[in-house]
Design a protein around this motif. Structure first.
Motif, PDB file in Angstrom:
ATOM      1  N   THR A  65       0.740  -1.132  -0.205  1.00 31.73           N
ATOM      2  CA  THR A  65      -0.071  -0.041  -0.045  1.00 31.73           C
ATOM      3  C   THR A  65       0.879   1.355  -0.084  1.00 31.73           C
ATOM      4  N   GLU A  66       2.329   1.089   0.271  1.00 28.80           N
ATOM      5  CA  GLU A  66       3.254   2.160   0.079  1.00 28.80           C
ATOM      6  C   GLU A  66       3.573   2.361  -1.265  1.00 28.80           C
ATOM      7  N   ILE A  67       2.989   1.663  -2.351  1.00 28.68           N
ATOM      8  CA  ILE A  67       3.599   1.807  -3.679  1.00 28.68           C
ATOM      9  C   ILE A  67       2.772   2.738  -4.362  1.00 28.68           C
ATOM     10  N   GLY A  68       3.376   3.864  -4.684  1.00 33.16           N
ATOM     11  CA  GLY A  68       2.544   5.021  -5.355  1.00 33.16           C
ATOM     12  C   GLY A  68       2.935   5.031  -6.827  1.00 33.16           C
ATOM     13  N   THR A 108      -7.195  -2.103 -11.788  1.00 27.72           N
ATOM     14  CA  THR A 108      -6.119  -2.495 -12.436  1.00 27.72           C
ATOM     15  C   THR A 108      -4.927  -1.714 -12.513  1.00 27.72           C
ATOM     16  N   GLU A 109      -4.882  -0.498 -12.543  1.00 27.54           N
ATOM     17  CA  GLU A 109      -3.562   0.416 -12.251  1.00 27.54           C
ATOM     18  C   GLU A 109      -2.849   0.073 -11.279  1.00 27.54           C
ATOM     19  N   THR A 110      -3.501  -0.095  -9.894  1.00 28.38           N
ATOM     20  CA  THR A 110      -2.777  -0.361  -8.664  1.00 28.38           C
ATOM     21  C   THR A 110      -2.309  -1.721  -8.477  1.00 28.38           C
ATOM     22  N   ALA A 111      -2.979  -2.585  -9.161  1.00 27.48           N
ATOM     23  CA  ALA A 111      -2.562  -4.094  -9.177  1.00 27.48           C
ATOM     24  C   ALA A 111      -1.475  -4.146 -10.254  1.00 27.48           C
ATOM     25  N   ASN A 112      -1.547  -3.417 -11.278  1.00 27.42           N
ATOM     26  CA  ASN A 112      -0.214  -3.717 -11.979  1.00 27.42           C
ATOM     27  C   ASN A 112       1.001  -2.976 -11.420  1.00 27.42           C
ATOM     28  N   ARG A 113       0.719  -2.103 -10.878  1.00 24.53           N
ATOM     29  CA  ARG A 113       1.924  -1.382 -10.089  1.00 24.53           C
ATOM     30  C   ARG A 113       2.554  -2.112  -8.981  1.00 24.53           C
ATOM     31  N   GLN A 114       1.665  -2.859  -8.207  1.00 28.10           N
ATOM     32  CA  GLN A 114       2.065  -3.461  -7.067  1.00 28.10           C
ATOM     33  C   GLN A 114       2.886  -4.774  -7.499  1.00 28.10           C
ATOM     34  N   LYS A 115       2.307  -5.339  -8.749  1.00 25.60           N
ATOM     35  CA  LYS A 115       2.759  -6.646  -9.249  1.00 25.60           C
ATOM     36  C   LYS A 115       4.112  -6.342  -9.769  1.00 25.60           C
ATOM     37  N   ALA A 116       4.438  -5.178 -10.533  1.00 22.86           N
ATOM     38  CA  ALA A 116       5.706  -4.693 -11.073  1.00 22.86           C
ATOM     39  C   ALA A 116       6.890  -4.692 -10.161  1.00 22.86           C
ATOM     40  N   ALA A 117       6.076  -3.802  -8.887  1.00 24.17           N
ATOM     41  CA  ALA A 117       6.902  -3.469  -7.880  1.00 24.17           C
ATOM     42  C   ALA A 117       7.431  -4.824  -7.098  1.00 24.17           C
ATOM     43  N   LEU A 118       6.436  -5.612  -6.829  1.00 20.20           N
ATOM     44  CA  LEU A 118       6.791  -7.021  -6.221  1.00 20.20           C
ATOM     45  C   LEU A 118       7.920  -7.859  -7.043  1.00 20.20           C
ATOM     46  N   ARG A 119       7.830  -7.729  -8.327  1.00 16.81           N
ATOM     47  CA  ARG A 119       8.723  -8.596  -9.124  1.00 16.81           C
ATOM     48  C   ARG A 119      10.403  -8.028  -8.910  1.00 16.81           C
ATOM     49  N   GLU A 120      10.236  -6.818  -9.077  1.00 21.37           N
ATOM     50  CA  GLU A 120      11.474  -6.212  -8.730  1.00 21.37           C
ATOM     51  C   GLU A 120      12.254  -6.548  -7.405  1.00 21.37           C
ATOM     52  N   MET A 121      11.354  -6.289  -6.392  1.00 19.21           N
ATOM     53  CA  MET A 121      11.698  -6.841  -5.040  1.00 19.21           C
ATOM     54  C   MET A 121      12.163  -8.405  -4.811  1.00 19.21           C
ATOM     55  N   LEU A 122      11.313  -9.046  -5.675  1.00 17.55           N
ATOM     56  CA  LEU A 122      11.575 -10.654  -5.457  1.00 17.55           C
ATOM     57  C   LEU A 122      13.047 -10.916  -6.215  1.00 17.55           C
ATOM     58  N   THR A 123      13.492 -10.268  -7.311  1.00 10.11           N
ATOM     59  CA  THR A 123      14.582 -10.333  -8.028  1.00 10.11           C
ATOM     60  C   THR A 123      15.851 -10.019  -6.877  1.00 10.11           C
ATOM     61  N   PHE A 124      15.563  -8.744  -6.349  1.00 13.31           N
ATOM     62  CA  PHE A 124      16.583  -8.335  -5.149  1.00 13.31           C
ATOM     63  C   PHE A 124      16.641  -9.391  -4.015  1.00 13.31           C
ATOM     64  N   ALA A 125      15.722  -9.903  -3.514  1.00 12.52           N
ATOM     65  CA  ALA A 125      15.494 -10.784  -2.617  1.00 12.52           C
ATOM     66  C   ALA A 125      16.663 -11.810  -3.195  1.00 12.52           C
ATOM     67  N   ALA A 126      16.424 -12.780  -4.236  1.00 10.29           N
ATOM     68  CA  ALA A 126      16.886 -13.707  -4.863  1.00 10.29           C
ATOM     69  C   ALA A 126      18.592 -13.403  -5.126  1.00 10.29           C
ATOM     70  N   ASP A 127      18.775 -11.966  -5.555  1.00 13.68           N
ATOM     71  CA  ASP A 127      20.089 -11.725  -5.631  1.00 13.68           C
ATOM     72  C   ASP A 127      21.075 -11.704  -4.311  1.00 13.68           C
ATOM     73  N   GLN A 128      20.331 -11.252  -3.289  1.00 16.54           N
ATOM     74  CA  GLN A 128      20.828 -11.294  -1.656  1.00 16.54           C
ATOM     75  C   GLN A 128      20.797 -12.528  -1.018  1.00 16.54           C
ATOM     76  N   LYS A 129      20.127 -13.626  -1.868  1.00 16.71           N
ATOM     77  CA  LYS A 129      19.909 -14.743  -1.123  1.00 16.71           C
ATOM     78  C   LYS A 129      19.032 -14.707   0.260  1.00 16.71           C
ATOM     79  N   LEU A 130      18.387 -14.096   0.315  1.00 22.88           N
ATOM     80  CA  LEU A 130      17.375 -13.865   1.430  1.00 22.88           C
ATOM     81  C   LEU A 130      15.785 -14.098   1.222  1.00 22.88           C
ATOM     82  N   PRO A 131      15.341 -14.772   2.241  1.00 24.45           N
ATOM     83  CA  PRO A 131      13.867 -15.310   2.168  1.00 24.45           C
ATOM     84  C   PRO A 131      13.199 -13.880   2.300  1.00 24.45           C
TER      85      PRO A 131
END
Length: 260
Positions: A65-68, A108-131
């Motif tokens: 909900t902080e993703i604007g 739809t706009e909010t959902a797409n924005r949240q999904k895009a941000a989530l994917r970026e942060m998931l990639t970051f978590a994987a790179d950092q090897k963190l759960p």
């Protein structure tokens, strides 16, 4: 350490008046805390609490909900700051809380924005090897679909409140499911049935303090001591001892977050 609250917000203003006393009491009770950030400003507070207290570990993330409208452009710089904190502090043990939340805004706009941000942060978590600690509200289907693209990324669904079928979908993805005090509410018998059958090695406890207090404190401030009540409820539900639930869930937290 007898118990671990895998999701709390001790840095929130609700604890400003007595935070040191609360933390001292948790230490006396041997209750560990996974302290979770929700926005850019809270990262430093979480980092400090983890650094200063032996039984507190930190998690860095951005609540959905902080993703604007500007967040996607700002994320690369924000994740650089997270990377610096992670490199400097071995007690930063996960990324979160991140995820999807369609409760108040189902556009739809909010959902797409949240999904895009989530994917970026998931990639970051994987790179950092963190759960990852996942927040998900009214979006379990979309979250499961996205997570299928990130096999092997460990994590926990914070405050799981879904159906047995939704639980099975996340378990199949290798995730843990976390119980809050809402599982003890009399109206939530269906949720209790779900937690009755979750495999022991995927079960976790949390309070989401200062939110979601138990029934006997409705309207009051929750705090991490509530994990004892949740453990007792789950023990009775599953026909085992409270000590067994405490041991199992503490070990699960140690394993997922690599707690020292």
């Amino acid at each position: 350490m007898r118990l671990v609250d895998t999701h709390a917000h001790l840095h929130f203003p609700a604890f400003d008046a007595d935070r040191p006393a609360v933390i001292a009491e948790l230490a006396r009770l041997e209750i560990g805390v996974i302290e979770v950030a929700t926005d850019q400003e809270s990262a430093a507070k979480v980092d400090a609490l983890a650094t200063e207290n032996s039984l507190i570990w930190g998690v860095l993330g951005l609540h959905p909900t902080e993703i604007g409208s500007q967040t996607l452009a700002q994320l690369p710089e924000l994740m650089k700051e997270w990377q610096k904190l992670i490199a400097a502090n071995p007690k930063i043990v996960a990324i979160g809380e991140i995820g999807l939340d369609y409760f108040r805004d189902q556009t739809t706009e909010t959902a797409n924005r949240q999904k895009a941000a989530l994917r970026e942060m998931l990639t970051f978590a994987a790179d950092q090897k963190l759960p990852v600690i996942f927040h998900c509200r009214d979006a379990y289907g979309d979250l499961a679909t996205i997570l299928a693209d990130y096999p092997g990324l460990g994590g926990v669904i914070h405050c799981f409140s879904g159906t047995a079928a939704q639980a099975e979908a996340f378990l199949a993805l290798g995730l843990h499911l976390s119980a809050t005090a809402i599982v003890t509410y009399p109206k939530n018998t269906g949720l209790a049935e779900v937690f009755k059958t979750i495999p022991t090695d995927r079960l976790m406890l949390e309070t989401d303090s200062p939110f979601l207090p138990p029934v006997d404190n409705r309207g009051g401030r929750n705090d991490p001591k509530t994990v004892e009540k949740i453990a007792t409820f789950l023990a009775e539900l599953r026909g085992v001892s409270t000590a067994e639930i405490a041991t199992i869930t503490t070990q699960n937290a140690k394993n997922l977050f690599k707690l020292k």
